[in-house]
Design a protein around this motif. Structure first.
Motif, PDB file in Angstrom:
ATOM      1  N   GLY A 110       8.139   7.874   0.271  1.00  0.00           N
ATOM      2  CA  GLY A 110       6.895   7.255   0.733  1.00  0.00           C
ATOM      3  C   GLY A 110       6.111   8.272   1.537  1.00  0.00           C
ATOM      4  O   GLY A 110       6.300   9.473   1.360  1.00  0.00           O
ATOM      5  N   PHE A 126      -0.456   6.793 -10.157  1.00  0.00           N
ATOM      6  CA  PHE A 126       0.361   7.848 -10.758  1.00  0.00           C
ATOM      7  C   PHE A 126       1.727   7.985 -10.092  1.00  0.00           C
ATOM      8  O   PHE A 126       2.490   8.896 -10.405  1.00  0.00           O
ATOM      9  CB  PHE A 126      -0.367   9.198 -10.690  1.00  0.00           C
ATOM     10  N   CYS A 127       2.068   7.081  -9.166  1.00  0.00           N
ATOM     11  CA  CYS A 127       3.280   7.259  -8.358  1.00  0.00           C
ATOM     12  C   CYS A 127       4.534   7.334  -9.234  1.00  0.00           C
ATOM     13  O   CYS A 127       4.814   6.428 -10.019  1.00  0.00           O
ATOM     14  CB  CYS A 127       3.432   6.129  -7.342  1.00  0.00           C
ATOM     15  N   THR A 151       4.279  -0.195  -4.479  1.00  0.00           N
ATOM     16  CA  THR A 151       4.678   0.011  -3.094  1.00  0.00           C
ATOM     17  C   THR A 151       5.226  -1.287  -2.509  1.00  0.00           C
ATOM     18  O   THR A 151       4.590  -2.333  -2.596  1.00  0.00           O
ATOM     19  CB  THR A 151       3.464   0.509  -2.282  1.00  0.00           C
ATOM     20  N   ASN A 171      -0.092  12.289   2.088  1.00  0.00           N
ATOM     21  CA  ASN A 171      -1.164  11.768   1.233  1.00  0.00           C
ATOM     22  C   ASN A 171      -2.502  11.733   1.979  1.00  0.00           C
ATOM     23  O   ASN A 171      -3.483  11.225   1.453  1.00  0.00           O
ATOM     24  CB  ASN A 171      -0.793  10.381   0.675  1.00  0.00           C
ATOM     25  N   CYS A 204       4.518   2.964   2.024  1.00  0.00           N
ATOM     26  CA  CYS A 204       3.398   3.886   1.887  1.00  0.00           C
ATOM     27  C   CYS A 204       2.086   3.198   2.243  1.00  0.00           C
ATOM     28  O   CYS A 204       1.990   1.971   2.236  1.00  0.00           O
ATOM     29  CB  CYS A 204       3.349   4.422   0.451  1.00  0.00           C
ATOM     30  N   LEU A 235       7.493   7.121  -8.219  1.00  0.00           N
ATOM     31  CA  LEU A 235       8.556   6.218  -7.747  1.00  0.00           C
ATOM     32  C   LEU A 235       8.519   4.930  -8.571  1.00  0.00           C
ATOM     33  O   LEU A 235       9.241   3.988  -8.332  1.00  0.00           O
ATOM     34  CB  LEU A 235       8.403   5.940  -6.261  1.00  0.00           C
ATOM     35  N   LYS A 248       9.461   3.514  -1.134  1.00  0.00           N
ATOM     36  CA  LYS A 248       8.159   2.891  -1.411  1.00  0.00           C
ATOM     37  C   LYS A 248       7.546   2.197  -0.204  1.00  0.00           C
ATOM     38  O   LYS A 248       7.074   1.057  -0.278  1.00  0.00           O
ATOM     39  CB  LYS A 248       8.242   1.967  -2.613  1.00  0.00           C
ATOM     40  N   PHE A 291      -0.536   3.969   0.474  1.00  0.00           N
ATOM     41  CA  PHE A 291      -1.173   3.946  -0.847  1.00  0.00           C
ATOM     42  C   PHE A 291      -0.235   3.267  -1.851  1.00  0.00           C
ATOM     43  O   PHE A 291       0.977   3.165  -1.618  1.00  0.00           O
ATOM     44  CB  PHE A 291      -1.423   5.375  -1.364  1.00  0.00           C
ATOM     45  N   ASP A 292      -0.819   2.886  -2.969  1.00  0.00           N
ATOM     46  CA  ASP A 292      -0.031   2.391  -4.097  1.00  0.00           C
ATOM     47  C   ASP A 292      -0.596   3.074  -5.350  1.00  0.00           C
ATOM     48  O   ASP A 292      -1.192   2.417  -6.205  1.00  0.00           O
ATOM     49  CB  ASP A 292      -0.154   0.861  -4.175  1.00  0.00           C
ATOM     50  N   CYS A 293      -0.429   4.381  -5.394  1.00  0.00           N
ATOM     51  CA  CYS A 293      -1.125   5.199  -6.404  1.00  0.00           C
ATOM     52  C   CYS A 293      -0.744   4.813  -7.835  1.00  0.00           C
ATOM     53  O   CYS A 293       0.429   4.527  -8.111  1.00  0.00           O
ATOM     54  CB  CYS A 293      -0.777   6.668  -6.205  1.00  0.00           C
TER      55      CYS A 293
HETATM   56  S1  SF4 Z   1       2.332   8.880  -4.988  1.00  0.00           S
HETATM   57 FE1  SF4 Z   1       2.864   9.253  -2.855  1.00  0.00          FE
HETATM   58  S2  SF4 Z   1       1.094   8.474  -1.753  1.00  0.00           S
HETATM   59 FE2  SF4 Z   1       1.002   7.569  -3.770  1.00  0.00          FE
HETATM   60  S3  SF4 Z   1       2.094   5.586  -3.633  1.00  0.00           S
HETATM   61 FE3  SF4 Z   1       3.580   7.114  -4.306  1.00  0.00          FE
HETATM   62  S4  SF4 Z   1       4.542   7.784  -2.422  1.00  0.00           S
HETATM   63 FE4  SF4 Z   1       2.612   6.802  -1.821  1.00  0.00          FE
END
Ligand code: SF4
Length: 242
Positions: free
Chosen positions: A84, A37-38, A44, A112, A31, A40, A29, A33-35
């Motif tokens: 990430g 939909f992530c 982040t 990304n 990254c 993980l 984590k 971004f902190d999407c």
């Molecule tokens: S989906 Fe990918 S780009 Fe988005 S927060 Fe998670 S690791 Fe980062």
């Protein structure tokens, strides 16, 4: 399946990549971004645009060599992805070049797209055989809502990087769009994206949707019929639903 050494996982069988060995050169984590939909799941940990060695090239390369030397099956791809954003590793270029000296297996990088505005990142990726970049919104409000970027990173910077990269890159270009019900699942948004990418030599577009647990609980999942309708927008690109 994680290999014994944490920078390497798999190999895994992938519909599009074939038999793929995963390389993870970023701490979990980390990254830009902190999407929402992530997969993980948690937020982040390190939201950053700063490139650092993270996992140094000598460690990565010696682990890859060790695994390849002991592998009896042939691989279709060595794939950078994982915990990430791989372009945040400042030694990515040396790592890709180093793999090329020990193996002829095609190298794939998932990104990304957030650092493509930096020439050194585009140069590092130019050594990969295949790059899959992600873009899920062309409307600023949707971009900030979906990707929740690090402070200072704007949609214009991302689009400018994608534009430069797609015009320069000589390898195989793939693209992914993450589509979320009631957020960016409109024909209007997809048409905007299509207009932006229509001149780029993209070999494949993958329409994806968040089907697993993600950072933001309660995301609605778009159904396949609707995804198929949205896929029509991208004709004549080769589009598949992931
Ligand atoms: S989906 Fe990918 S780009 Fe988005 S927060 Fe998670 S690791 Fe980062």
């Amino acid at each position: 399946m994680r290999n014994k050494i944490s920078v390497i996982y798999g190999p895994v069988r992938s519909r599009r990549l074939g038999y793929s060995l995963g390389i993870d050169i970023i701490p979990l984590k980390t990254c830009s971004f902190d999407c929402i939909f992530c997969e993980l799941v948690r937020k982040t940990d390190l939201l950053t645009l700063k490139r650092e060695p993270h996992i140094p090239k000598d460690i990565v390369l010696s682990e890859i060599k060790r695994v390849l030397d002991n592998m009896s099956t042939s691989l279709d791809s060595i794939t950078f992805s994982g915990s990430g954003e791989p372009t945040l590793n400042s030694e990515l270029e040396e790592i890709i070049k180093g793999i090329k000296t020990i193996s002829s297996i095609p190298i794939t990088v998932f990104t990304n797209s957030s650092l493509l505005f930096q020439p050194e990142v585009r140069r590092a990726l130019s050594y990969a055989d295949r790059v899959k970049f992600t873009l899920s919104a062309l409307t600023p409000e949707l971009f900030y809502r979906i990707n929740r970027p690090v402070n200072g990173l704007t949609l214009e910077m991302v689009l400018s990087g994608i534009n430069d990269f797609c015009n320069e890159y000589k390898g195989e270009l793939w693209m992914e769009i993450m589509i979320i019900e009631e957020i960016n699942n409109s024909l209007t948004e997809m048409s905007k994206i299509k207009k932006f990418i229509e001149k780029f030599p993209i070999a494949q577009i993958h329409l994806n949707r968040p089907v697993r647990a993600s950072t933001e609980p309660g995301l609605k999942i778009i159904n396949e019929d609707e995804l198929r309708d949205l896929a029509e927008v991208f004709h004549p690109f080769k589009v598949s639903i992931v």
